[in-house]
Design an enzyme around this catalytic site. Structure first.
Site, PDB file in Angstrom:
ATOM      1  N   ASP A 165       0.673 -33.193  46.612  1.00 47.48           N
ATOM      2  CA  ASP A 165       2.214 -34.127  46.657  1.00 47.48           C
ATOM      3  C   ASP A 165       1.667 -35.294  46.101  1.00 47.48           C
ATOM      4  OD1 ASP A 165       2.595 -32.324  49.043  1.00 47.48           O
ATOM      5  OD2 ASP A 165       2.316 -34.070  50.334  1.00 47.48           O
TER       6      ASP A 165
HETATM    7  N1  URA Z   1      -1.215 -32.028  52.716  1.00 49.17           N
HETATM    8  C1  URA Z   1      -0.392 -32.614  52.272  1.00 49.17           C
HETATM    9  O1  URA Z   1       0.388 -33.049  53.468  1.00 49.17           O
HETATM   10  N2  URA Z   1      -0.434 -33.114  51.464  1.00 49.17           N
HETATM   11  C2  URA Z   1      -0.857 -32.774  50.202  1.00 49.17           C
HETATM   12  O2  URA Z   1      -0.868 -32.888  49.168  1.00 49.17           O
HETATM   13  C3  URA Z   1      -2.105 -31.440  50.444  1.00 49.17           C
HETATM   14  C4  URA Z   1      -2.500 -31.245  51.913  1.00 49.17           C
END
Ligand code: URA
Length: 261
Positions: A116
């Site tokens: 993310d």
């Molecule tokens: N899980 C999440 O919630 N975000 C990420 O970036 C990776 C795994």
């Protein structure tokens, strides 16, 4: 008379113009001109034929006196900073590929999976499609480990829930996941190991047990560990040892792994 046969791997042989193309020396026409101009040498001798075949393992190619460091694939480990998206390009946002210098861009690297925008840590970038597939294929269950700061006290119950798999907001039951408490408190620090890559998976797994992730950092993908010398936004190429580890079969039996925790 004894015969000496040199071992030649066909995968090491490439046409000179293709080699220069892959190294970013321009269009076919531009490369043809470079070669015609006599600035390209193979083992110290000017070559004029773009169709010349080069053994990349044993022959040395120079362009204007500069030696080509030829390889087909690049493998870059990045410590992804917050505020950058896991994409190759975007008209609106800063991308992880945008953080790389020009010399890597000719190889057209892509991020292996997504973190993310606000997630930090280990991101692998490569143009090796086969490795990308092996690392992100849902069938392969490659383990990914995250350190998370979570609002709320993480408990033994949560560890059990993660071990069984939790039900996400869309009704999906996750595969068993590992959860280790590093620090318990109003804000807990934990290590989470997951074997799949659903959208916002770690955040949604904590939501499923009534908690909120406030900081998330990935620290490993299979056998590959984030180099702690890399500051946020920094990157380096993988060592040959790291690459060997990744080439090994990293398919795992999740269930035996989780029950060991
Ligand atoms: N899980 C999440 O919630 N975000 C990420 O970036 C990776 C795994």
């Amino acid at each position: 008379m004894r015969q000496f046969a040199a071992l030649i791997h066909m995968s090491d042989i490439i046409r000179l113009d293709k080699m220069l193309g892959e190294m970013g020396y321009g269009t076919r026409k531009e490369i043809k001109k470079l070669i015609k101009d006599g600035v390209v040498k193979v083992d110290g001798n000017i070559v004029r034929d773009p169709g010349n075949h080069i053994n990349t393992k044993v022959q040395s190619v120079t362009v204007n006196g500069e030696k080509l460091d030829y390889r087909k694939y690049i493998y870059i480990m990045m410590n992804k900073p917050a505020g950058v998206i896991s994409a190759t390009e975007s008209p609106y946002e800063k991308t992880v590929v945008g953080l790389l210098p020009e010399k890597y861009l000719n190889f057209k690297p892509s991020p292996v999976g997504r973190l993310d925008k606000d997630t930090l840590g280990l991101l692998l970038l490569t143009n090796d499609g086969e490795l990308i597939h092996r690392l992100i294929s849902p069938k392969k269950h490659v383990p990914k480990v995250y350190v998370a700061r979570v609002r709320g006290t993480v408990t033994e119950e949560d560890i059990d829930s993660f071990k069984k798999g939790v039900i996400l907001d869309d009704g999906y039951r996750t595969l068993p996941a590992g959860l280790k408490i590093i620090e318990q408190g109003d804000i807990s620090t934990v290590e989470v190991e997951i074997f799949e890559g659903k959208y916002h998976q770690v955040k949604r797994m904590f939501e499923a047990v009534g908690k909120k992730v406030v900081l998330l950092e990935r620290i490993s993908i299979g056998p590959l560990k984030l180099d702690t010398n890399l500051k946020a936004g920094e990157f380096r190429e993988l060592t040959s040892h790291e690459l060997e580890l990744l080439q090994e079969d990293i398919c795992l039996d999740i269930f035996s792994r989780i029950s060991r925790n």
